[in-house]
Design an enzyme around this catalytic site. Structure first.
Site, PDB file in Angstrom:
ATOM      1  CB  SER A   1      13.561  21.964 -15.260  1.00 49.73           C
ATOM      2  OG  SER A   1      12.798  23.153 -15.441  1.00 49.73           O
TER       3      SER A   1
ATOM      4  CE  LYS B   1      12.101  18.920 -10.927  1.00 48.80           C
ATOM      5  NZ  LYS B   1      10.836  19.309 -11.537  1.00 48.80           N
TER       6      LYS B   1
ATOM      7  CD  GLU C   1       9.307  11.596 -15.203  1.00 50.58           C
ATOM      8  OE1 GLU C   1       8.448  12.213 -14.586  1.00 50.58           O
ATOM      9  OE2 GLU C   1      10.287  12.167 -15.712  1.00 50.58           O
TER      10      GLU C   1
ATOM     11  CG  HIS D   1      -1.676  -1.260   1.449  1.00 50.12           C
ATOM     12  ND1 HIS D   1      -2.894  -1.549   0.881  1.00 50.12           N
ATOM     13  CD2 HIS D   1      -1.321  -2.359   2.160  1.00 50.12           C
ATOM     14  CE1 HIS D   1      -3.276  -2.763   1.255  1.00 50.12           C
ATOM     15  NE2 HIS D   1      -2.330  -3.278   2.023  1.00 50.12           N
TER      16      HIS D   1
END
Ligand code: ARG
Length: 466
Positions: free
Chosen positions: A286, A292, A299, A159
């Site tokens: 970024s 970043k 991804e 979970h």
């Protein structure tokens, strides 16, 4: 404007297809990828025609020589593919006609329906072999990182809540199991591809005395004892697209595994977790925020899985309502499998590259895993060993957790007297349960994260891959 009748099937037509129809119906722009297999099939088929006396030695020689010439031209990108000839099969046949008049006999006793079914089976055998090799390379990369991180522990999650401690190696070995099953899945597709449909003709075979086993053998459709494997029903041979579904499915499952690994590592890499540092080479920055470093490779891998699963869906929807046997809808079967194949191949490389360069941050991992609540279950087991029923033990430890929360202290720092007061079987040694090394050592059953067990599993996989 309508053109002159089509060169191969135009006999009963007074006009050729409209430009629009040609542009719409051509498949050569994508099925030209089957050219190497088509040439192989042409060679085997003509060798068989010679074997049964429908082609002279001289004609066979000319055809084979011409096909070799075309093969070289195609490899160099020099053959001009023409939409007016629809697909790879007719382009090659037409190009061969320019080289030798014997080309007019090449399509004897076959149809493009059994021809394309044979081409794609060769493609699938090849593709499965290539995917399996990539999966093995990925397994090697994961095993290396697992090996190096046998002594690093992190919380395991259910979970997405901290559950029980595991070694990084144990977690990584879970992926090894998944990708290991993927190899089996592709092996099965490969095995099922190994049956030759050539000779099924358009739907009902041929009246000519062909030798299907001859062609099957020439193309390598044989079992382990070298016996030819030919498909047993001509209608199934040309209508069946199971391999497309199975191959696309094997890709979907592998992509799903890739996506789940990617998601784990994205979470581990977040500042909130901080368990891993990713290689710069597989991250990007970024355009606005200078600080970043984004886990883009992972991804995109997660995103690709959607595309690959979509390809499988497209194939199912396309096939499910088709009457037997061949319908032209079926030429739309190739873009999806080619795409799934290409995407799974590059995905496996990218995942391996990202994992190879990933470093576990031992400080962050040990901080997270030092949470004693991760070993609450071990305290329940401790009570069970002292004769307490598990359900009762569960309640006692639950009460201890509540107490620790109330006292605002970690579980193992609940004062001895207070803890012992919860149950008479909580002895002097109850805190020893919270020792991580001990917790691992008592988990040496098959499949558990104990250090000996991990070494065993690592050795088993390494042996299997060698
Ligand atoms: N390009 C076609 C395909 O891939 C080959 C079979 C064509 N057969 C036909 N009857 N038009 O499906």
């Amino acid at each position: 404007m309508a053109k002159k009748a089509q060169a191969t099937w135009g006999g009963r037509f007074s006009k050729g297809p409209a430009e629009l129809m040609l542009a719409f119906s051509e498949s050569v722009s994508f099925d030209k990828r089957l050219a190497p297999y088509d040439i192989e099939v042409n060679k085997a088929h003509t060798a068989m025609l010679n074997h049964i006396g429908l082609l002279t030695k001289k004609e066979l020689r000319e055809i084979h020589k011409g096909l070799d010439t075309l093969s070289k031209q195609i490899a160099k990108g020099e053959l001009e593919w023409k939409a007016e000839f629809e697909d790879v099969h007719m382009n090659i046949e037409q190009a061969l006609t320019k080289i030798t008049p014997a080309a007019a006999k090449m399509h004897t006793a076959r149809s493009r329906n059994d021809q394309v079914a044979t081409d794609v089976r060769l493609f699938f055998k090849d593709a499965c072999g290539q995917v399996i090799a990539k999966l093995e390379a990925l397994l090697g990369a994961i095993l290396d990182i697992a090996d190096q991180n046998q002594g690093v522990f992190i919380p395991g999650y259910t979970h997405l809540q901290r559950a029980q401690p595991v070694s990084v190696a144990h977690h990584l070995l879970a992926y090894v199991e998944m990708f290991g099953r993927d190899i089996k899945r592709f092996e099965e597709v490969l095995e099922n591809a190994n049956w030759c449909p050539l000779g099924a003709g358009a739907i009902a075979g041929t009246t000519l005395p062909i030798d299907r086993e001859f062609t099957a053998k020439a193309l390598g459709f044989v079992n382990s004892r070298g016996k030819a494997q030919v498909t047993p029903n001509s209608m199934d041979s040309v209508a069946d697209r199971d391999l497309f579904l199975d191959f696309a499915h094997a890709c979907s499952v592998a992509a799903t595994h890739i996506s789940r690994v990617a998601e784990d590592v994205i979470i581990w890499n977040s500042s909130e977790f901080g368990y891993v540092e990713l290689p710069d080479a597989f991250c990007t920055g970024s355009s606005l925020m200078p600080q970043k470093k984004n886990p883009d490779s992972l991804e995109i891998l997660r995103g690709k899985s959607g595309r690959i699963i979509g390809n499988e869906q497209a194939l199912f929807v396309m096939v499910k309502g088709l009457p037997l046997t061949y319908n032209r809808d079926l030429q739309e079967d190739k873009p999806q499998v080619f795409d799934s194949f290409d995407q799974i191949m590059i995905s496996l490389d990218v995942l391996a590259g990202t994992i190879e360069g990933m470093e576990f941050r031992i400080d962050k991992c040990s901080e997270a895993v030092s949470d004693p609540a991760l070993l609450a279950t071990d305290l329940a087991d401790y009570l069970v060993e002292r004769g307490v029923a598990f359900r009762e033990a569960h309640h006692v430890v639950g009460a201890l957790v509540a107490l620790a929360e109330k006292l605002d202290c970690p579980l193992h720092e609940v004062p001895d007297e207070k803890a012992k007061g919860l149950h008479p079987e909580i002895g002097d040694d109850w805190v020893e349960v919270f020792d991580l090394q001990r917790a691992m050592k008592v988990r040496e059953g098959i499949g558990m994260p104990g250090p000996k067990q991990i070494r065993k599993q690592l050795a088993r996989w390494k042996k299997q891959l060698a």
